[in-house]
Design a protein around this motif. Structure first.
Motif, mmCIF file in Angstrom:
data_model
loop_
_atom_site.group_PDB
_atom_site.id
_atom_site.type_symbol
_atom_site.label_atom_id
_atom_site.label_comp_id
_atom_site.label_asym_id
_atom_site.label_seq_id
_atom_site.Cartn_x
_atom_site.Cartn_y
_atom_site.Cartn_z
ATOM 1 N N SER A 5 0.819 -1.219 0.000
ATOM 2 C CA SER A 5 0.000 0.000 0.000
ATOM 3 C C SER A 5 0.848 1.261 0.000
ATOM 4 N N TRP A 6 2.098 1.148 0.426
ATOM 5 C CA TRP A 6 2.945 2.348 0.459
ATOM 6 C C TRP A 6 3.499 2.733 -0.910
ATOM 7 N N THR A 7 3.052 2.027 -1.956
ATOM 8 C CA THR A 7 3.411 2.422 -3.322
ATOM 9 C C THR A 7 2.185 2.811 -4.145
ATOM 10 N N ALA A 8 0.985 2.766 -3.558
ATOM 11 C CA ALA A 8 -0.234 2.867 -4.356
ATOM 12 C C ALA A 8 -1.171 3.960 -3.850
ATOM 13 N N THR A 9 -2.136 4.297 -4.678
ATOM 14 C CA THR A 9 -3.208 5.266 -4.436
ATOM 15 C C THR A 9 -2.672 6.541 -3.773
ATOM 16 N N TRP A 10 -3.033 6.805 -2.501
ATOM 17 C CA TRP A 10 -2.612 8.047 -1.865
ATOM 18 C C TRP A 10 -1.101 8.122 -1.685
ATOM 19 N N HIS A 11 -0.447 6.981 -1.731
ATOM 20 C CA HIS A 11 1.017 6.931 -1.598
ATOM 21 C C HIS A 11 1.664 6.535 -2.927
ATOM 22 N N ARG A 12 0.988 6.814 -4.030
ATOM 23 C CA ARG A 12 1.455 6.380 -5.347
ATOM 24 C C ARG A 12 2.822 6.972 -5.643
ATOM 25 N N ARG A 13 3.801 6.066 -5.804
ATOM 26 C CA ARG A 13 5.172 6.487 -6.117
ATOM 27 C C ARG A 13 5.763 5.496 -7.108
ATOM 28 N N ASN A 14 6.672 5.992 -7.931
ATOM 29 C CA ASN A 14 7.239 5.162 -8.991
ATOM 30 C C ASN A 14 8.112 4.065 -8.403
ATOM 31 N N LEU A 15 7.878 2.840 -8.840
ATOM 32 C CA LEU A 15 8.611 1.684 -8.316
ATOM 33 C C LEU A 15 10.095 1.714 -8.651
ATOM 34 N N PHE A 16 10.440 2.403 -9.722
ATOM 35 C CA PHE A 16 11.814 2.339 -10.217
ATOM 36 C C PHE A 16 12.625 3.607 -9.974
ATOM 37 N N THR A 17 11.952 4.711 -9.694
ATOM 38 C CA THR A 17 12.683 5.976 -9.624
ATOM 39 C C THR A 17 12.511 6.734 -8.315
ATOM 40 N N ASP A 18 11.470 6.455 -7.532
ATOM 41 C CA ASP A 18 11.285 7.190 -6.283
ATOM 42 C C ASP A 18 12.350 6.758 -5.278
ATOM 43 N N PRO A 19 13.133 7.677 -4.739
ATOM 44 C CA PRO A 19 14.249 7.290 -3.866
ATOM 45 C C PRO A 19 13.819 6.498 -2.638
ATOM 46 N N GLU A 20 12.704 6.866 -2.013
ATOM 47 C CA GLU A 20 12.270 6.149 -0.817
ATOM 48 C C GLU A 20 11.782 4.741 -1.153
ATOM 49 N N VAL A 21 11.066 4.614 -2.253
ATOM 50 C CA VAL A 21 10.617 3.288 -2.674
ATOM 51 C C VAL A 21 11.815 2.405 -3.009
ATOM 52 N N VAL A 22 12.759 2.947 -3.738
ATOM 53 C CA VAL A 22 13.945 2.176 -4.128
ATOM 54 C C VAL A 22 14.708 1.701 -2.893
ATOM 55 N N GLU A 23 14.885 2.563 -1.922
ATOM 56 C CA GLU A 23 15.603 2.149 -0.712
ATOM 57 C C GLU A 23 14.793 1.154 0.105
ATOM 58 N N GLY A 24 13.463 1.300 0.096
ATOM 59 C CA GLY A 24 12.631 0.305 0.760
ATOM 60 C C GLY A 24 12.754 -1.063 0.111
ATOM 61 N N GLN A 25 12.751 -1.092 -1.206
ATOM 62 C CA GLN A 25 12.940 -2.351 -1.928
ATOM 63 C C GLN A 25 14.312 -2.956 -1.634
ATOM 64 N N ALA A 26 15.330 -2.117 -1.644
ATOM 65 C CA ALA A 26 16.689 -2.605 -1.383
ATOM 66 C C ALA A 26 16.784 -3.208 0.022
ATOM 67 N N ALA A 27 16.168 -2.556 0.989
ATOM 68 C CA ALA A 27 16.195 -3.079 2.356
ATOM 69 C C ALA A 27 15.500 -4.432 2.435
ATOM 70 N N TYR A 28 14.396 -4.570 1.720
ATOM 71 C CA TYR A 28 13.651 -5.832 1.706
ATOM 72 C C TYR A 28 14.478 -6.953 1.092
ATOM 73 N N LEU A 29 15.033 -6.708 -0.085
ATOM 74 C CA LEU A 29 15.836 -7.739 -0.746
ATOM 75 C C LEU A 29 17.056 -8.104 0.093
ATOM 76 N N ARG A 30 17.697 -7.106 0.666
ATOM 77 C CA ARG A 30 18.870 -7.368 1.508
ATOM 78 C C ARG A 30 18.489 -8.205 2.723
ATOM 79 N N THR A 31 17.339 -7.915 3.323
ATOM 80 C CA THR A 31 16.900 -8.651 4.500
ATOM 81 C C THR A 31 16.632 -10.120 4.173
#
Length: 428
Positions: free
Chosen positions: A96-122
């Motif tokens: 939900s933190w990438t969609a609707t009211w929090h809609r952010r680009n999966l590939f270019t938004d810095p916070e989304v990218v770092e969130g994804q990186a943290a997930y994969l690293r974990t």
């Protein structure tokens, strides 16, 4: 050693099983898989369930993934784990933190990218201590989010996708150094002009190249279920990928391939399986074959495309299908010796060289395209065609490194009329 495995789809609850995780159910499914003599599985956590908030990666979900990994190890199965799910069998799963009211680009938004990186690293770090952990795949065909025909794409340019891929692969390496981390796209990266995920990225970034072969993309509609182009589609993608590789010995993993009905009739699934695997193993530097998928989707679950319900090697009550027996035979009889080099190469001109090596005219490689049909015609005549980029066709060192002694241009290849001209289906 050639590897044979399956994409694990739970027999009960499909991938929603993470909501009601039952290790006994998982063990029974893995017993089915191990009973075929396969050696690995590909596993799919659902991203929104594992990381429901950008700063929350659920420890209990990670524990369940580790329990699955340990159950696989008990049965002699290695595992690859896909991180960003992402997209599975026509359904999107985004937090939900990438969609609707929090809609952010999966590939270019810095916070989304770092969130994804943290997930994969974990996930990678948690799995790093398991000897049967092969490595991470960034996500399942996540390129479908970046472009048409997705109804709400996260637009990004080739350079931005390049940076995203490198950041995600680096996060996996940080978590589990030295494992085989990779990325995987559906065939738009090879076939769709202007698509921001490119053949160069697929063939050069990560530990190996992954190809996903689905003949409902127009191949079976045009050439029929037993046509050479259909039975050798996976081999074609394998050879196509090598045109962009800078390492002639780079491994190629046929990470997804299946027999989708009605494009491949149910009574022809075993023969299709045998032909597909045989053609793929006739390519050099194949790492392995991973079939889609282990178990059928329960028809009590609604709204799947019809072809998705019956792709399993097993029914939902764990009965083997003929395709399962065919894959088991292929694994048992896999040749130990590597196939000989493909000495004849078809020259591919996709508008290169360009400033970013983006293959601006790659649609010639798609079913019905001039290059695709020329390759299929050569294969039907018994030639074992390799693929070489036009920009490398006069590079003697490159040709020699790949064992190529002859080049042929598509215009020199007579092409028979296509079997059918039915409408192609979008990727499911």
């Amino acid at each position: 050693m050639l590897r044979f495995g399956v994409n694990y789809t739970p027999s009960r609850g499909w991938f929603h099983h993470w909501l009601d995780f039952d290790l006994d159910d998982v063990r029974r499914d893995l017993d089915d898989i191990a009973g075929l003599g396969l050696d690995h599985i590909r596993v799919f956590p659902l991203w929104p369930l594992f990381q429901p908030n950008r700063s929350l990666i659920r420890p209990r979900a990670v524990e369940q993934l580790l329990a699955l990994a340990d159950a696989a190890a008990e049965r002699g199965l290695d595992l690859n784990v896909d991180g960003l799910q992402g997209h599975l069998s026509s359904f999107d799963f985004l937090p939900s933190w990438t969609a609707t009211w929090h809609r952010r680009n999966l590939f270019t938004d810095p916070e989304v990218v770092e969130g994804q990186a943290a997930y994969l690293r974990t996930l990678a770090e948690a799995l790093a201590g398991r000897r049967n952990f092969l490595g991470m795949t960034l996500g399942n065909e996540i390129n479908q989010f970046s472009d048409r025909p997705h109804p709400d794409p996260d637009r990004a340019g080739e350079a931005e996708i390049d940076a995203w891929l490198r950041r995600m692969l680096a996060a996996c390496e940080e978590g589990a150094p030295g494992r085989a981390h990779l990325h995987a796209e559906y065939d738009a990266c090879w076939y769709q002009d202007g698509h921001p995920f490119t053949p160069r990225q697929a063939a050069t970034l990560g530990a190996m190249t992954a190809v996903h072969s689905w003949v409902f993309n127009g191949t079976a509609q045009r050439h029929g279920p037993t046509g050479t182009a259909t039975e050798q589609h996976a081999a074609y993608l394998t050879e196509l990928s090598k045109a962009w590789a800078t390492d002639p010995a780079r491994p190629v993993w046929l990470q997804e391939v299946g027999a989708p009905a009605p494009h491949v009739p149910a009574d022809g699934a075993a023969a299709f399986t045998e032909a597909t695997v045989a053609a793929t193993l006739d390519c050099e530097h194949v790492w392995g074959v991973t079939w889609w998928c282990s178990h059928d989707v329960d028809r009590a679950l609604a709204d799947f495309p019809e072809l998705e319900y019956d792709l399993g090697l097993f029914t939902t009550d764990r009965k083997r299908k003929p395709a399962a027996e065919a894959l088991a035979r292929a694994a048992e009889r896999a040749p130990e010796a590597a196939p000989p080099p493909r000495t004849t190469a078809l020259v591919l001109d996709v508008g290169e060289p360009g400033p970013a090596d983006s293959a601006p005219e790659r649609s010639v490689c798609a079913p019905g395209g001039s290059f695709f049909e020329a390759w299929a015609a050569l294969a039907a005549d018994g030639v074992r065609p390799a693929v070489v980029l036009a920009s490398r066709a006069a590079d003697a060192a490159h040709l020699a490194a790949r064992g190529i002694t002859e080049t042929v241009h598509p215009r020199e290849v007579p092409q028979p009329a296509a079997r059918t001209t039915q409408e192609t289906h979008p990727h499911a």
